[in-house]
Design an enzyme around this catalytic site. Structure first.
Site: not given
Length: 609
Positions: A31, A358, A383
């Site tokens: 890149h 989270e 979660f």
């Protein structure tokens, strides 16, 4: 900044651009355009503001630089070359087999804290490093995070933004390379740095908008960021993607590709001039703060009583915190349920509340372990799925993080499926280098919590909401990769392999079957990765019939771990798992409805025989 420094900084930035083009051309991929846009920003940072000793990357006073836009790795490696950390020859091994210079940065290089490349992660992890500096190390190092404008669409960026502002982290600066172009076209806000400033400002950040190709403006902004107190700073730098090379500058369709004519691009940039930079070492070399360690009273649970494994986790974590001052705890606003609140009450200075975020919770732990702290992360097992990419990248980083998922499986009862962790074992087993543990009683849990402190990589402990019988004596050891054979005789017709809550169902089933004249073995497979292959092979070769029973989905859990271990031997394996969609019911009803209780195990044995 003296005016005489400007020509040097421009030359340094040009050298960084040339080397970004050269390394990408040598690799045939990469890149470079994303590297060219940020070269001026990094040139000024390295020359005037970064405090880092490249000969001593473990110096606790070093600043930290995190490339959240990890795809701009050609720029990072060009910086390392300019600073004398790597040679030109090594830089040109970029993306080659066996090279330390991977397509996206990883800690294989000693100057890289964490693996990046999954966008939106660098800033959250940087917040964790900054928290370590402010609250644990008590050192003045600064955390610099280079972000791309495209990744500001990630929700994790804004979890980090709010957390950093809430904690008043003046020791972190986000440098946003606003080059307007993403992978497929323009970004959401293009060059509207004001749009980003309003968003960061709303979270409480100090915002600075600059021309990202003006060394004077960049220098002022970096100085201002270092001097700002009581809040984090974001520098929003308007840049041009592919800066300096006419064929790709501010043009769509050039992302993620080496330049078609690198030689002409290098000529256009002024050629390779071998410019280097001397990065200043940190001003202070004092050691980080150390918390007291000492003797402690380890939790004891009497055999024959009942206790929840999550309760044992909280008690053991508190005891471990007293024994070791390097233990820290991170939670997601459920400490009263995970029981990490015991640690929080005893050691508030080492407890980190991330609230219901989270991704930032796991990222904070990854950042804390960068500074050699030993984090335990806890929330409901269900979660953790929100943070899976952060856990996955933690595995790529080789991060040492201990994760505890409570309220696992249908056995939580009436709360229903939204709260039931039924995929967590599969998720964590799939992480590179992970360890997965699932205790069935309180004393086993306490022992494994202590063991986890010294397990390298990502380790996971699954805990149960409800009380379960205590079957092991206090102080017993449970090595990683082990198991416990709880029922065994030469007359066994099958072996039931269980973990966690189903161990007690398996024992009850085995005792009931024994009364009917049918003998079956029972194995407590508390270590699910690595699994006790020797015990499984013995069971497979002696009884030839294995029944796995787990409070988890069929895919990727205990049953699959057992199958992986014995598949070449060809035993008959029956998997009892949660296959339907649970509703609300009592824990006992849930186990029965899922077909993983005592009666279901007995029925499976009868069918098998």
């Amino acid at each position: 900044m003296p005016e005489r420094d400007v020509p040097y900084l421009c030359e340094l930035a040009a050298q960084l651009r040339v080397d970004s083009v050269r390394s990408s051309a040598a690799a045939g991929s990469g890149h470079p355009t994303s590297s060219l846009s940020a070269a001026d920003l990094m040139a000024v940072l390295f020359a005037h503001h970064l405090r880092y000793d490249f000969d001593d990357p473990d110096n606790p006073a070093n600043d930290h630089l995190i490339f959240s836009k990890g795809h701009a790795s050609p720029l990072l490696y060009a910086l390392f070359k300019a600073a004398g950390a790597i040679t030109d020859e090594e830089m040109l091994t970029f993306r080659k087999r066996g090279s330390r210079l991977e397509g996206h940065p990883t800690p294989r290089l000693p100057w890289v804290d964490v693996a990046t490349g999954s966008l939106g992660q660098g800033l959250p992890v940087g917040v964790g490093v900054a928290l370590a500096g402010r609250r644990l190390d008590h050192l003045p190092y600064h955390v610099w995070v280079l972000c791309g404008d495209s990744e500001l669409a990630e929700g994790s960026i804004w979890e980090a933004a709010e957390h950093a502002a809430y904690e008043g982290l003046a020791n972190i600066t986000a440098i946003i390379d606003v080059n307007r172009l993403g992978q497929r076209g323009p970004t959401r806000h293009g060059w509207d740095t004001g749009a980003y400033a309003r968003r960061f400002g709303a979270f409480g950040w100090h915002t600075i908008e600059v021309d990202g190709h003006d060394p004077g403006e960049i220098d002022y902004a970096l100085s201002d960021a270092r001097k700002t107190r009581r809040r984090p700073t974001v520098i929003l730098a308007r840049t041009r993607k592919g800066e300096g090379v006419n064929a790709v500058e501010n043009r769509e369709g050039a992302h993620g590709k080496p330049l078609k004519d690198p030689e002409h691009a290098i000529y256009e940039l002024g050629g390779d001039r071998g410019v280097t930079v001397k990065v200043s070492p940190p001003d202070s070399s004092r050691p980080p703060h150390v918390f007291d360690s000492g003797p402690t009273e380890w939790p004891v649970f009497e055999v024959g009583t009942k206790a929840a494994t999550r309760t044992a986790y909280g008690a053991a974590l508190k005891a471990l915190g007293a024994a070791r001052g390097d233990i820290v705890a991170v939670d997601g606003e459920v400490a009263d349920s995970t029981k990490s609140e015991e640690f929080a009450h005893a050691f508030p200075e080492r407890f980190f509340e991330c609230y219901i975020a989270e991704q930032e919770m796991v990222a904070t732990a990854v950042g804390l372990q960068v500074r050699r702290w030993v984090p335990y992360v806890s929330t409901f097992a269900a979660f953790l799925t929100r943070a899976h990419d952060f856990i996955r990248m933690g595995g790529v980083s080789g991060a040492n993080v201990r994760i505890v998922g409570s309220h696992a499986g249908v056995s939580i009862g009436e709360d229903g499926p939204s709260q039931m962790g039924l995929e967590d074992l599969a998720m964590l087993r799939a992480v590179h280098g992970s360890t997965v543990l699932y205790p069935c009683d309180a004393n086993q849990t306490a022992a494994l919590v202590t063991t986890m402190a010294d397990i390298p990589g990502i380790s996971y402990l699954r805990t149960t909401r409800g009380d379960t019988p205590v079957i092991y004596d206090p102080g017993e050891r449970f090595p990683v990769g082990g198991s416990r054979v709880l029922r065994h005789s030469p007359d066994d017709r099958a072996t039931v392999i269980a973990a966690g809550v189903t161990v007690h169902e398996a024992l009850a089933a085995a005792d009931a079957l024994k009364a009917e004249g049918v003998s079956v073995g029972v194995v407590d497979m508390y270590s699910i990765k690595p699994v006790d292959q020797a015990v499984l092979i013995e069971a497979a070769t002696t009884t030839g019939n294995l029944i796995t029973v787990e409070d988890h989905r069929p895919e990727g859990g205990l049953g699959d771990a057992v199958l992986d271990a014995v598949s070449e031997l060809g035993p008959r394996v029956i998997k009892l798992t949660v296959r339907g969609l649970p509703g609300s019911a009592t824990p006992a009803e849930q186990l029965a409805d899922a077909g993983i209780d005592k009666d279901a195990i007995m029925a499976a044995v009868r069918r098998l025989l």
